[in-house]
Design a protein around this motif. Structure first.
Motif, PDB file in Angstrom:
ATOM      1  N   TRP A   1     -23.141 -70.839  12.603  1.00 49.67           N
ATOM      2  CA  TRP A   1     -22.142 -71.408  11.707  1.00 49.67           C
ATOM      3  C   TRP A   1     -21.338 -72.720  12.071  1.00 49.67           C
ATOM      4  O   TRP A   1     -20.536 -72.147  13.225  1.00 49.67           O
ATOM      5  CB  TRP A   1     -21.622 -70.408  10.991  1.00 49.67           C
ATOM      6  N   LEU A   2     -21.620 -74.037  12.030  1.00 47.21           N
ATOM      7  CA  LEU A   2     -20.960 -74.796  12.863  1.00 47.21           C
ATOM      8  C   LEU A   2     -20.057 -75.788  11.782  1.00 47.21           C
ATOM      9  O   LEU A   2     -20.352 -75.654  10.391  1.00 47.21           O
ATOM     10  CB  LEU A   2     -21.954 -75.657  13.370  1.00 47.21           C
ATOM     11  N   ASP A   3     -19.163 -76.423  11.922  1.00 49.88           N
ATOM     12  CA  ASP A   3     -18.213 -77.208  11.258  1.00 49.88           C
ATOM     13  C   ASP A   3     -18.983 -78.483  10.693  1.00 49.88           C
ATOM     14  O   ASP A   3     -19.807 -78.952  11.453  1.00 49.88           O
ATOM     15  CB  ASP A   3     -17.164 -77.630  11.925  1.00 49.88           C
TER      16      ASP A   3
ATOM     17  N   THR B   1     -29.905 -75.015   7.210  1.00 45.48           N
ATOM     18  CA  THR B   1     -30.775 -74.121   6.419  1.00 45.48           C
ATOM     19  C   THR B   1     -29.785 -73.563   5.286  1.00 45.48           C
ATOM     20  O   THR B   1     -30.370 -73.007   3.994  1.00 45.48           O
ATOM     21  CB  THR B   1     -31.327 -72.721   7.087  1.00 45.48           C
ATOM     22  N   ASP B   2     -28.303 -73.814   5.365  1.00 45.19           N
ATOM     23  CA  ASP B   2     -27.358 -73.371   4.479  1.00 45.19           C
ATOM     24  C   ASP B   2     -26.179 -74.065   4.418  1.00 45.19           C
ATOM     25  O   ASP B   2     -25.792 -74.423   5.683  1.00 45.19           O
ATOM     26  CB  ASP B   2     -27.398 -71.759   4.335  1.00 45.19           C
TER      27      ASP B   2
ATOM     28  N   VAL C   1     -26.907 -73.630  10.798  1.00 41.96           N
ATOM     29  CA  VAL C   1     -27.830 -74.470  11.682  1.00 41.96           C
ATOM     30  C   VAL C   1     -29.031 -73.276  12.268  1.00 41.96           C
ATOM     31  O   VAL C   1     -28.505 -72.404  12.804  1.00 41.96           O
ATOM     32  CB  VAL C   1     -27.397 -75.157  12.690  1.00 41.96           C
ATOM     33  N   ARG C   2     -30.161 -73.543  11.782  1.00 45.72           N
ATOM     34  CA  ARG C   2     -31.216 -72.582  12.309  1.00 45.72           C
ATOM     35  C   ARG C   2     -32.027 -73.341  13.765  1.00 45.72           C
ATOM     36  O   ARG C   2     -32.336 -74.367  13.411  1.00 45.72           O
ATOM     37  CB  ARG C   2     -32.308 -72.270  11.205  1.00 45.72           C
TER      38      ARG C   2
END
Length: 367
Positions: free
Chosen positions: A266-268, A300-301, A309-310
Motif C-alpha cells: 500500500w503506497l501513497d 490493483t486497488d 500495488v501488486r
C-alpha cells in the motif's frame, strides 16, 4: 537306479529311506546345476534390458530353492505309498515350494520397482515425469506385494484338507475385486482401491506440494493405506488414501512446479510508479530465484488514503517463489523508504486548534 549300492549292512526298514534320501540329494544337485546354467544364460541375454535383468538377478536366490524343492517333490511323488512319513515330508516340501514361489515373486517385484526408481531419479530440476513414475511404482509394488502374499497364503491353506474352504475363500476374494468381505473390511478395501486409482490417475505424486486442510506440505511417502505429508515446519500429516479421492485439495505441482507469486504494497498517491517499476525489474534480474517468465507491476486497488500495488513475479517452484517474494518485499520497502520517505500510507489528522478559526462566545457550561 541305486541298485548297485551295497546296502546289505542296513536293516530292511531303512534301505528304502536311504535310497530315497540319496535320490533327493542327487535330484536337488542336478536341479541346482541346471538353475546355475540357466541363470548365467539369462543374465547374459537380459543384460541390455534393465528391467528383465533386474528380475533375473533379484530372483536368483529364491529361484534356487524353488528348483531344488521342485526336484525333491518329484522324487517324493514316485516314492512307494507304504513308506512311513513320506506323506508328511511331501506335504512339507509342497508348502515350502509355495512359500519359496511367493518369495521369488516378491523379490522380482522389488527388483523391478528398485530399477524403475533408479532409472528415473527425481532429485533433478524437472522431475515431473520421474515423480509420476515413482508414485506409480511404489503404489503398484506395494499392491502387488499384498496380492502375492495373499495368493501364497491361499495356496498354502488349500493344501490343508481341514482349512481348504478358508483358502478358497481368500483366493476368491483376491480374484474378485468387486466383492466386499464385510463392513469391517470396507475401509481397507476402500484404501486399496483408492491406492490403485492414485497410481493410475495420479492426483498426487511423491514430492508434490499440497495444501491439505489449510496446511502447506510435500508428499513424503505413499503407502498402501495412507499418505505422509511433510509440513513446512517438519510435522507429518497422515492422510488416508481414500480422503484424496473424496475431498478437494490443492496441488501446486500437478502439471508443472513453476508458480506465480505476488507482493502487495500500500503506497501513497504521491509515489511515482515508473521508478518503482524500474527498481522491481532490476531486483528480479539480479535474483537467481526469478525464472524470467513474469515480472509485472499493477495498481490493483485504491482507497481514499492509498493505492494498492501488486508486484507479480514467477519462480521455478513454490520454495523459490516464497523466498523471492520475501526478498522483493524487503528490498522494495527499503527502496521506497530511502527515495520516497512519505511514500508509505499515512493517516493525516489535524492536531490542536486553528488559530484563525473563530472561538465560541459566552460561558461554557460543563455538562
Amino acid at each position: 537306479m541305486l541298485a548297485f549300492l551295497p546296502l546289505d549292512f542296513l536293516p530292511a526298514a531303512y534301505r528304502a529311506w536311504f535310497v530315497l534320501a540319496i535320490a533327493m540329494v542327487l535330484a536337488a544337485a542336478v536341479a541346482l546345476i541346471v538353475h546355475h546354467i540357466g541363470f548365467l544364460v539369462l543374465r547374459r541375454i537380459t543384460a541390455p534390458r534393465p528391467y528383465l535383468h533386474a528380475a533375473v538377478t533379484g530372483g536368483a536366490i529364491p529361484s534356487r530353492f524353488v528348483f531344488a524343492l521342485l526336484a525333491i517333490r518329484m522324487v517324493l511323488s514316485g516314492a512307494p505309498g507304504e513308506m512311513l512319513f513320506t506323506r508328511g515330508l511331501s506335504y512339507l516340501t509342497t508348502v515350502s515350494f509355495i512359500l519359496c514361489l511367493t518369495w521369488w515373486a516378491s523379490r522380482c517385484v522389488k527388483a523391478l520397482s528398485d530399477t524403475a526408481i533408479r532409472l528415473n531419479p527425481y532429485d533433478v530440476a524437472d522431475n515431473l515425469r520421474a515423480r509420476r513414475m515413482l508414485t506409480q511404482t511404489r503404489v503398484l509394488a506395494r499392491s502387488a506385494h499384498a496380492v502375492i502374499v495373499l495368493l501364497g497364503l491361499s495356496f498354502v491353506l488349500l493344501t490343508l484338507p481341514g482349512v481348504r474352504q478358508i483358502g478358497a475363500s481368500l483366493l476368491a476374494s483376491a480374484g474378485v475385486a468387486g466383492l466386499v468381505a464385510g463392513i469391517a473390511a470396507r475401509p481397507v478395501l476402500g484404501n486399496f482401491i483408492a491406492g490403485l486409482q492414485i497410481a493410475f490417475t495420479q492426483p498426487i505424486r511423491i514430492d508434490d506440494v499440497l495444501i491439505v486442510n489449510g496446511e502447506w506440505g510435500r508428499v513424503e511417502e505413499i503407502t498402501g493405506t495412507f499418505v505422509v505429508v511433510r509440513i513446512w515446519d517438519e510435522r507429518r500429516m497422515i492422510v488416508p488414501l481414500q480422503w484424496f479421492i473424496e475431498n478437494p485439495f490443492e496441488n501446486w505441482t500437478h502439471r508443472t512446479s513453476s508458480l506465480l507469486g505476488t507482493v502487495f504494497l500500500w503506497l501513497d498517491f504521491s509515489v511515482p510508479l515508473a521508478p518503482v517499476r524500474k527498481e522491481f525489474e532490476r531486483l528480479c534480474k539480479a535474483s537467481p530465484l526469478w525464472d524470467t517468465r513474469v515480472a509485472v507491476v499493477q495498481v490493483t486497488d485504491t482507497t481514499e488514503r492509498a493505492m494498492q500495488v501488486r508486484f507479480l513475479v514467477s519462480a521455478a517452484n513454490s520454495g523459490q517463489a516464497f523466498e523471492l517474494r520475501c526478498y522483493l518485499r524487503e528490498r522494495l520497502i527499503a527502496f521506497i523508504c530511502e527515495h520516497y520517505p512519505g511514500g508509505l500510507p499515512r493517516v493525516r489528522a489535524q492536531v490542536g486548534e486553528d488559530r484563525d478559526a473563530p472561538r465560541p462566545q459566552g460561558k461554557v457550561v460543563p455538562v
